[in-house]
Scaffold this motif. Sequence first.
Motif, PDB file in Angstrom:
ATOM      1  N   LYS A 193      -4.035  -0.717   5.737  1.00  0.00           N
ATOM      2  CA  LYS A 193      -5.473  -0.988   5.805  1.00  0.00           C
ATOM      3  C   LYS A 193      -5.709  -2.433   5.355  1.00  0.00           C
ATOM      4  O   LYS A 193      -5.704  -2.731   4.161  1.00  0.00           O
ATOM      5  CB  LYS A 193      -6.247  -0.018   4.912  1.00  0.00           C
ATOM      6  N   ASN A 217      -7.241  -5.774   4.056  1.00  0.00           N
ATOM      7  CA  ASN A 217      -8.412  -6.092   3.240  1.00  0.00           C
ATOM      8  C   ASN A 217      -8.141  -7.343   2.422  1.00  0.00           C
ATOM      9  O   ASN A 217      -6.990  -7.664   2.090  1.00  0.00           O
ATOM     10  CB  ASN A 217      -8.769  -4.912   2.323  1.00  0.00           C
ATOM     11  N   GLN A 266       0.814  -1.208   0.000  1.00  0.00           N
ATOM     12  CA  GLN A 266       0.000   0.000   0.000  1.00  0.00           C
ATOM     13  C   GLN A 266       0.855   1.268   0.000  1.00  0.00           C
ATOM     14  O   GLN A 266       0.452   2.289  -0.567  1.00  0.00           O
ATOM     15  CB  GLN A 266      -0.960  -0.028   1.185  1.00  0.00           C
TER      16      GLN A 266
END
Length: 321
Positions: free
Chosen positions: A261, A263, A133
Motif C-alpha cells: 500500500k 503512502n 509492510q
Amino acid sequence: MKAVVIRRYGAAEVLQYEEVEQPKIEPTQLLVKVRASSVNPIDWKIRQGMLSLITGSNFPKILGFDVAGDVVAVGSGVTHFKPGDAIYGSTSFPGGGYAEFAAVPENVVALKPTNLSYEEAGAVPLAALTALQALRNEGNIQTGQSVLINGAAGGVGIFAVQIAKALGAVVTGVCSTKNLDLVKSLGSDRVIDYTQQDFTQDIAQYDIIFDAVGKRSLSQTKKVLKPNGIYITTLPSPEVFLESLLTAFLPVQKAKFILEKPNTQDLVYLKELIEAGKIRVVIDRTYPLQELAAAHIYSETGRAVGKIAIAQPAVDIAVSN
C-alpha cells in the motif's frame, strides 16, 4: 511526450516506445518529469494479461509503478510539494512510470533520498514498501526475533534483509550460491544456499518466514516455523489464501500475504533509513526507456540480482510555479 505503451496484452514485443499525450493532473496530483523507474514482476504480469480481470481491456496503457524525478507542476490541492522538488514514489494502478511525465498522487510520494541517484531512488518504492509492510505490518517484527527471508537476493528480498536488520532481527537469507556474499554484505547473519540445502528441512525455527519470491506455503514451512510464528508471502495463491483464512483467528502458526500500500509516511521512513546508511540499493542492470522490452525479458528470467532500473536522460525542464 515519449512513453512506452501497450495496446494489447502479450509478450514483451507489445511494449511500444511512441509519442503520446502528456497527462493532465488532478487537484491532488503532481506532474513529475520522470528521471527513472524500475521493473517489478507485477509490470510484466499485467502486460501478459495475468491481471486482466482487474486491469480491464481499455488501451493504450502505460505501465510502471515506480518513479523518481522532478516535480514540474502541482495541483491546486497539493500542500506538501512544489515545482522543482526531487521526489520518489509510486504511480496509480496500473502504472504510468514508463513515460517522460507522470501524474502522481501527492500521498504516495516523498522527497528523494539525498544520497541516492535517480536510478537508485526509482528502484526503491514498490519493492521496499512491500518488504517493510510485510515484516512490520503483517509480521509485527520485534527486536531479537529470528527471521528467514526466502529470495534474499531478489528485488524485494534485498530490502527485506536490510529492513529486518534495521528493526533488530536476527536474519537468515536464502539465495543461490553466486549471491551468498551479497546477502551477507546486506546484513544477513546466516545464509542458506538453496542449491545445497532445503531451508524447510533445517533444524532452526523462525518467528517470521518471509517468502519474498512466493515459492512456498505455510504447510511446507510449518516444521521450521515457531508455534506462534508467521509465514508471509508476496504471492496470494489459493492455498495461501485458504491458509490465511483458517489461521486468522487462532493462536497457531499464521499464513499471511502482503499487498503493498503506497503512502508518503512509509516512504519518508525508508528515506530516513537510506540516508542513515541502513539500506542500500542493489541494481543488477539499467536500461534506457527505449529498451524496456529487453528489461522485461530479463526480469522474466528470474535471474536478476536486486533491481532492474529504467533510466531516462536528464534534460532541462520548465517548472510551473
